[in-house]
Scaffold this motif. Structure first.
Motif, PDB file in Angstrom:
ATOM      1  N   TYR A   1      56.692  49.582  90.454  1.00  0.00           N
ATOM      2  CA  TYR A   1      57.858  49.669  91.338  1.00  0.00           C
ATOM      3  C   TYR A   1      59.077  48.964  90.743  1.00  0.00           C
ATOM      4  CZ  TYR A   1      60.858  49.349  95.431  1.00  0.00           C
ATOM      5  OH  TYR A   1      61.929  49.436  96.279  1.00  0.00           O
ATOM      6  N   LEU A   2      58.891  47.734  90.301  1.00  0.00           N
ATOM      7  CA  LEU A   2      60.010  46.985  89.727  1.00  0.00           C
ATOM      8  C   LEU A   2      60.276  47.360  88.268  1.00  0.00           C
ATOM      9  CD1 LEU A   2      59.344  43.422  91.215  1.00  0.00           C
ATOM     10  CD2 LEU A   2      60.968  45.156  92.032  1.00  0.00           C
ATOM     11  N   LYS A   3      59.318  48.084  87.663  1.00  0.00           N
ATOM     12  CA  LYS A   3      59.444  48.535  86.260  1.00  0.00           C
ATOM     13  C   LYS A   3      59.569  47.362  85.290  1.00  0.00           C
ATOM     14  CE  LYS A   3      59.756  52.897  87.518  1.00  0.00           C
ATOM     15  NZ  LYS A   3      58.534  53.532  87.861  1.00  0.00           N
ATOM     16  N   GLU A   4      58.816  46.298  85.555  1.00  0.00           N
ATOM     17  CA  GLU A   4      58.821  45.140  84.670  1.00  0.00           C
ATOM     18  C   GLU A   4      57.695  45.262  83.656  1.00  0.00           C
ATOM     19  OE1 GLU A   4      58.823  41.492  86.852  1.00  0.00           O
ATOM     20  OE2 GLU A   4      60.682  42.003  87.900  1.00  0.00           O
ATOM     21  N   PRO A   5      57.934  44.815  82.439  1.00  0.00           N
ATOM     22  CA  PRO A   5      56.881  44.893  81.420  1.00  0.00           C
ATOM     23  C   PRO A   5      55.774  43.880  81.700  1.00  0.00           C
ATOM     24  CG  PRO A   5      58.796  43.760  80.539  1.00  0.00           C
ATOM     25  CD  PRO A   5      59.184  44.251  81.912  1.00  0.00           C
ATOM     26  N   PHE A   6      54.574  44.231  81.317  1.00  0.00           N
ATOM     27  CA  PHE A   6      53.432  43.319  81.459  1.00  0.00           C
ATOM     28  C   PHE A   6      53.174  42.680  80.097  1.00  0.00           C
ATOM     29  CE2 PHE A   6      48.969  42.104  81.737  1.00  0.00           C
ATOM     30  CZ  PHE A   6      48.981  41.440  82.943  1.00  0.00           C
ATOM     31  N   HIS A   7      53.425  41.381  79.993  1.00  0.00           N
ATOM     32  CA  HIS A   7      53.269  40.655  78.733  1.00  0.00           C
ATOM     33  C   HIS A   7      51.858  40.078  78.596  1.00  0.00           C
ATOM     34  CE1 HIS A   7      57.521  40.840  77.751  1.00  0.00           C
ATOM     35  NE2 HIS A   7      57.789  40.503  78.999  1.00  0.00           N
ATOM     36  N   TRP A   8      51.449  39.844  77.384  1.00  0.00           N
ATOM     37  CA  TRP A   8      50.120  39.290  77.111  1.00  0.00           C
ATOM     38  C   TRP A   8      49.951  37.923  77.770  1.00  0.00           C
ATOM     39  CZ3 TRP A   8      49.622  34.599  74.837  1.00  0.00           C
ATOM     40  CH2 TRP A   8      50.729  34.101  74.150  1.00  0.00           C
TER      41      TRP A   8
END
Length: 109
Positions: free
Chosen positions: A83-90
């Motif tokens: 929804y927020l289109k935020e990247p998922f970082h390690w």
């Protein structure tokens, strides 16, 4: 299983209530608050029964809270990415693994 399903459903409502307005910054704050409260009402209608059903039926208070926190993170992750289109970082994955360690110890006999 009912407890887990109710916790998941309640966390979906709460995540929407707390963070759903972030993409619509043009809405006045007072309206965002009222809408969030309206959505949060349904969260409470699910969270209270989840905790009542779970407490003493396989979960103690600490275990309920730890379970709820893990569910919150999973629900929020899906919400943030899709929804927020935020990247998922390690680093978030590492953080989640460490929290799962906390859950392991909370449930350890």
């Amino acid at each position: 299983m009912k407890t887990i399903l109710l916790l998941v459903a309640s966390n979906i409502f709460m995540t929407i209530a707390w963070y759903g307005h972030l993409k619509n910054q043009n809405i006045p704050m007072w309206k965002a608050i009222l809408v969030a409260w309206g959505i949060a009402f349904f969260e409470y209608c699910l969270m209270v029964p989840a905790n009542r059903l779970g407490y003493g039926n396989g979960f103690n208070g600490f275990q309920l809270k730890m379970t709820q926190e893990v569910i919150t993170l999973v629900v929020f992750t899906v919400f943030a990415v899709f929804y927020l289109k935020e990247p998922f970082h390690w680093k978030y994955l590492v953080s989640f693994v460490l929290l799962l360690g906390a859950v392991y110890f909370a449930f350890k006999k």
